[in-house]
Design a protein around this motif. Structure first.
Motif, PDB file in Angstrom:
ATOM      1  N   ASP A 151       0.801  -1.221   0.000  1.00  0.00           N
ATOM      2  CA  ASP A 151       0.000   0.000   0.000  1.00  0.00           C
ATOM      3  C   ASP A 151       0.837   1.277   0.000  1.00  0.00           C
ATOM      4  O   ASP A 151       0.282   2.382   0.120  1.00  0.00           O
ATOM      5  CB  ASP A 151      -0.924   0.016   1.218  1.00  0.00           C
ATOM      6  N   ALA A 152       2.146   1.144  -0.120  1.00  0.00           N
ATOM      7  CA  ALA A 152       3.014   2.324  -0.120  1.00  0.00           C
ATOM      8  C   ALA A 152       2.659   3.251  -1.282  1.00  0.00           C
ATOM      9  O   ALA A 152       2.345   2.799  -2.388  1.00  0.00           O
ATOM     10  CB  ALA A 152       4.473   1.903  -0.210  1.00  0.00           C
ATOM     11  N   ARG A 153       2.702   4.557  -1.013  1.00  0.00           N
ATOM     12  CA  ARG A 153       2.430   5.564  -2.035  1.00  0.00           C
ATOM     13  C   ARG A 153       3.701   6.339  -2.346  1.00  0.00           C
ATOM     14  O   ARG A 153       4.476   6.669  -1.445  1.00  0.00           O
ATOM     15  CB  ARG A 153       1.349   6.532  -1.565  1.00  0.00           C
ATOM     16  N   VAL A 154       3.896   6.640  -3.623  1.00  0.00           N
ATOM     17  CA  VAL A 154       5.099   7.339  -4.074  1.00  0.00           C
ATOM     18  C   VAL A 154       4.705   8.446  -5.044  1.00  0.00           C
ATOM     19  O   VAL A 154       3.884   8.235  -5.936  1.00  0.00           O
ATOM     20  CB  VAL A 154       6.085   6.380  -4.779  1.00  0.00           C
ATOM     21  N   VAL A 155       5.301   9.622  -4.857  1.00  0.00           N
ATOM     22  CA  VAL A 155       5.198  10.693  -5.842  1.00  0.00           C
ATOM     23  C   VAL A 155       6.601  10.950  -6.364  1.00  0.00           C
ATOM     24  O   VAL A 155       7.528  11.239  -5.595  1.00  0.00           O
ATOM     25  CB  VAL A 155       4.614  11.992  -5.236  1.00  0.00           C
ATOM     26  N   TYR A 156       6.763  10.798  -7.662  1.00  0.00           N
ATOM     27  CA  TYR A 156       8.030  11.071  -8.330  1.00  0.00           C
ATOM     28  C   TYR A 156       8.001  12.476  -8.914  1.00  0.00           C
ATOM     29  O   TYR A 156       6.972  12.924  -9.433  1.00  0.00           O
ATOM     30  CB  TYR A 156       8.261  10.088  -9.479  1.00  0.00           C
ATOM     31  N   VAL A 157       9.150  13.158  -8.858  1.00  0.00           N
ATOM     32  CA  VAL A 157       9.260  14.512  -9.411  1.00  0.00           C
ATOM     33  C   VAL A 157      10.511  14.602 -10.268  1.00  0.00           C
ATOM     34  O   VAL A 157      11.596  14.181  -9.851  1.00  0.00           O
ATOM     35  CB  VAL A 157       9.343  15.574  -8.289  1.00  0.00           C
ATOM     36  N   ASP A 158      10.373  15.155 -11.465  1.00  0.00           N
ATOM     37  CA  ASP A 158      11.543  15.426 -12.302  1.00  0.00           C
ATOM     38  C   ASP A 158      11.175  16.537 -13.273  1.00  0.00           C
ATOM     39  O   ASP A 158       9.996  16.852 -13.445  1.00  0.00           O
ATOM     40  CB  ASP A 158      12.004  14.172 -13.055  1.00  0.00           C
ATOM     41  N   ASN A 159      12.190  17.132 -13.890  1.00  0.00           N
ATOM     42  CA  ASN A 159      11.937  18.236 -14.819  1.00  0.00           C
ATOM     43  C   ASN A 159      12.372  17.917 -16.241  1.00  0.00           C
ATOM     44  O   ASN A 159      12.363  18.789 -17.096  1.00  0.00           O
ATOM     45  CB  ASN A 159      12.631  19.523 -14.335  1.00  0.00           C
ATOM     46  N   ASP A 160      12.745  16.648 -16.498  1.00  0.00           N
ATOM     47  CA  ASP A 160      13.209  16.275 -17.827  1.00  0.00           C
ATOM     48  C   ASP A 160      12.104  15.542 -18.588  1.00  0.00           C
ATOM     49  O   ASP A 160      11.541  14.581 -18.072  1.00  0.00           O
ATOM     50  CB  ASP A 160      14.446  15.387 -17.732  1.00  0.00           C
ATOM     51  N   PRO A 161      11.776  15.952 -19.812  1.00  0.00           N
ATOM     52  CA  PRO A 161      10.679  15.327 -20.553  1.00  0.00           C
ATOM     53  C   PRO A 161      10.836  13.822 -20.748  1.00  0.00           C
ATOM     54  O   PRO A 161       9.859  13.076 -20.642  1.00  0.00           O
ATOM     55  CB  PRO A 161      10.689  16.066 -21.898  1.00  0.00           C
ATOM     56  N   ILE A 162      12.049  13.374 -21.024  1.00  0.00           N
ATOM     57  CA  ILE A 162      12.220  11.938 -21.268  1.00  0.00           C
ATOM     58  C   ILE A 162      12.042  11.152 -19.971  1.00  0.00           C
ATOM     59  O   ILE A 162      11.496  10.050 -19.960  1.00  0.00           O
ATOM     60  CB  ILE A 162      13.588  11.640 -21.926  1.00  0.00           C
ATOM     61  N   VAL A 163      12.481  11.725 -18.846  1.00  0.00           N
ATOM     62  CA  VAL A 163      12.272  11.075 -17.556  1.00  0.00           C
ATOM     63  C   VAL A 163      10.779  10.974 -17.260  1.00  0.00           C
ATOM     64  O   VAL A 163      10.273   9.919 -16.845  1.00  0.00           O
ATOM     65  CB  VAL A 163      12.990  11.846 -16.432  1.00  0.00           C
ATOM     66  N   LEU A 164      10.057  12.069 -17.471  1.00  0.00           N
ATOM     67  CA  LEU A 164       8.625  12.076 -17.194  1.00  0.00           C
ATOM     68  C   LEU A 164       7.889  11.075 -18.082  1.00  0.00           C
ATOM     69  O   LEU A 164       7.012  10.344 -17.619  1.00  0.00           O
ATOM     70  CB  LEU A 164       8.070  13.483 -17.408  1.00  0.00           C
ATOM     71  N   ALA A 165       8.257  11.020 -19.359  1.00  0.00           N
ATOM     72  CA  ALA A 165       7.586  10.095 -20.279  1.00  0.00           C
ATOM     73  C   ALA A 165       7.808   8.653 -19.868  1.00  0.00           C
ATOM     74  O   ALA A 165       6.873   7.843 -19.829  1.00  0.00           O
ATOM     75  CB  ALA A 165       8.072  10.334 -21.702  1.00  0.00           C
ATOM     76  N   HIS A 166       9.041   8.306 -19.557  1.00  0.00           N
ATOM     77  CA  HIS A 166       9.342   6.927 -19.182  1.00  0.00           C
ATOM     78  C   HIS A 166       8.711   6.574 -17.838  1.00  0.00           C
ATOM     79  O   HIS A 166       8.231   5.448 -17.644  1.00  0.00           O
ATOM     80  CB  HIS A 166      10.853   6.723 -19.134  1.00  0.00           C
ATOM     81  N   SER A 167       8.732   7.502 -16.898  1.00  0.00           N
ATOM     82  CA  SER A 167       8.158   7.228 -15.589  1.00  0.00           C
ATOM     83  C   SER A 167       6.649   6.998 -15.705  1.00  0.00           C
ATOM     84  O   SER A 167       6.094   6.080 -15.084  1.00  0.00           O
ATOM     85  CB  SER A 167       8.440   8.389 -14.631  1.00  0.00           C
ATOM     86  N   ARG A 168       5.974   7.824 -16.495  1.00  0.00           N
ATOM     87  CA  ARG A 168       4.539   7.648 -16.653  1.00  0.00           C
ATOM     88  C   ARG A 168       4.208   6.342 -17.356  1.00  0.00           C
ATOM     89  O   ARG A 168       3.221   5.677 -17.019  1.00  0.00           O
ATOM     90  CB  ARG A 168       3.962   8.848 -17.405  1.00  0.00           C
ATOM     91  N   ALA A 169       5.035   5.952 -18.324  1.00  0.00           N
ATOM     92  CA  ALA A 169       4.803   4.669 -18.995  1.00  0.00           C
ATOM     93  C   ALA A 169       4.996   3.514 -18.021  1.00  0.00           C
ATOM     94  O   ALA A 169       4.223   2.546 -18.020  1.00  0.00           O
ATOM     95  CB  ALA A 169       5.756   4.527 -20.180  1.00  0.00           C
ATOM     96  N   LEU A 170       6.015   3.622 -17.167  1.00  0.00           N
ATOM     97  CA  LEU A 170       6.275   2.571 -16.187  1.00  0.00           C
ATOM     98  C   LEU A 170       5.110   2.411 -15.230  1.00  0.00           C
ATOM     99  O   LEU A 170       4.750   1.295 -14.827  1.00  0.00           O
ATOM    100  CB  LEU A 170       7.548   2.892 -15.404  1.00  0.00           C
ATOM    101  N   LEU A 171       4.491   3.530 -14.854  1.00  0.00           N
ATOM    102  CA  LEU A 171       3.435   3.503 -13.848  1.00  0.00           C
ATOM    103  C   LEU A 171       2.040   3.312 -14.437  1.00  0.00           C
ATOM    104  O   LEU A 171       1.061   3.291 -13.687  1.00  0.00           O
ATOM    105  CB  LEU A 171       3.462   4.806 -13.048  1.00  0.00           C
ATOM    106  N   ALA A 172       1.952   3.158 -15.758  1.00  0.00           N
ATOM    107  CA  ALA A 172       0.642   3.086 -16.393  1.00  0.00           C
ATOM    108  C   ALA A 172      -0.222   1.966 -15.824  1.00  0.00           C
ATOM    109  O   ALA A 172      -1.440   2.086 -15.726  1.00  0.00           O
ATOM    110  CB  ALA A 172       0.794   2.903 -17.903  1.00  0.00           C
TER     111      ALA A 172
END
Length: 271
Positions: free
Chosen positions: A100-121
């Motif tokens: 049940d752990a919750r995580v919020v990831y933060v980054d400012n790089d577009p490629i990081v954000l794209a890959h992170s969102r795909a991973l968490l889909a």
């Protein structure tokens, strides 16, 4: 997404400018980097084997720190400057202990954000999310709805600042940034931090790495142990205190290189 010279990547990713997150991915032998990132990373790697050893040690520190914090009962994590996803991401490690752990990831790089969102889909809704944000603007981070909601619960939060503060220059006030973020954490929260250092490099050679990073999107600011210790002012360091990333509660036999890993690391509790 390892691009070659014949396949132009999207222009909004600024592939012509080396980016530290993509260079770090290259150090870890990942696949998400462009030719400019690889060229710059190879120049850094040419400085010596401790570069790649340190990158791997930092990644292993992340996994150990998250696991041990989860075992202490922490189930809320704020990971700022997360970098390109690779094996053993924060939410994966935390959920091995507490699903049940919750995580919020933060980054400012577009490629990081794209890959992170795909991973968490495919992740459970509300359990892990990715937001765009810049560590150098803590006020904006603390007003972001998902971060604000995480902190508003009043439960202890683990703030992860791993291998990111060395990309914040002194002029941007890194200590003040950390202090502002820590002040916003509920009591009983934790700060896990790692930071590149030149302490194990001869003084005459310490400028070589930063010189390469000056041509990237984020200059490198190496800091000594005393300076890194300052980020933990007012907090209670967990054993073994401030040590190299390889020496923080290792889960393997000691190696000769552990004491020279060029990353200081520690985990501390907010009273």
């Amino acid at each position: 997404m390892s691009w070659d010279d014949d396949t132009p990547p999207p222009a909004e990713l600024h592939p012509e400018i080396p980016h530290p997150a993509r260079m770090y991915d290259y150090y870890l032998e990942g696949k998400d980097h462009f030719p400019a990132d690889r060229a710059a990373a190879e120049r850094v790697l040419a400085l010596g084997p401790m570069v790649r050893i340190s990158a791997r040690a930092n990644r292993a520190f992340l996994r150990r720190a998250v696991r041990q914090l989860a075992e202490l009962g922490v189930d809320r994590f704020l990971d700022i400057g997360t970098g390109i996803p690779t094996a053993g991401n924060t939410h994966e490690v935390a959920r091995e202990v507490n699903p049940d752990a919750r995580v919020v990831y933060v980054d400012n790089d577009p490629i990081v954000l794209a890959h992170s969102r795909a991973l968490l889909a495919g992740s459970a809704p509300g359990r892990a999310s990715v937001v765009a944000g810049d560590l150098r603007d803590p006020a904006a981070l603390l007003t972001e709805p998902r971060i604000r909601a995480l902190l508003a619960e009043g439960r202890p939060v683990a703030l992860l600042l791993l291998a990111v503060l060395h990309f914040v220059e002194d002029a941007d006030g890194p200590r003040a940034i950390v202090r502002r973020l820590v002040e916003a954490l509920p009591p009983g929260s934790y700060l896990a931090l790692s930071h590149a250092t030149g302490d194990f490099v001869p003084e005459r050679e310490r400028g070589r790495g930063p010189a390469i990073y000056r041509a990237t999107s984020a200059p490198l600011a190496l800091r000594g142990k005393d300076d890194v210790a300052g980020f933990f002012d007012g907090l209670q360091l967990l054993d073994p205190g401030l040590v190299t990333a390889a020496q923080w509660r290792p889960d393997r036999p000691a190696e000769e290189t552990d004491s020279r890993v060029a990353i200081w690391s520690a985990v501390a509790r907010k009273p």
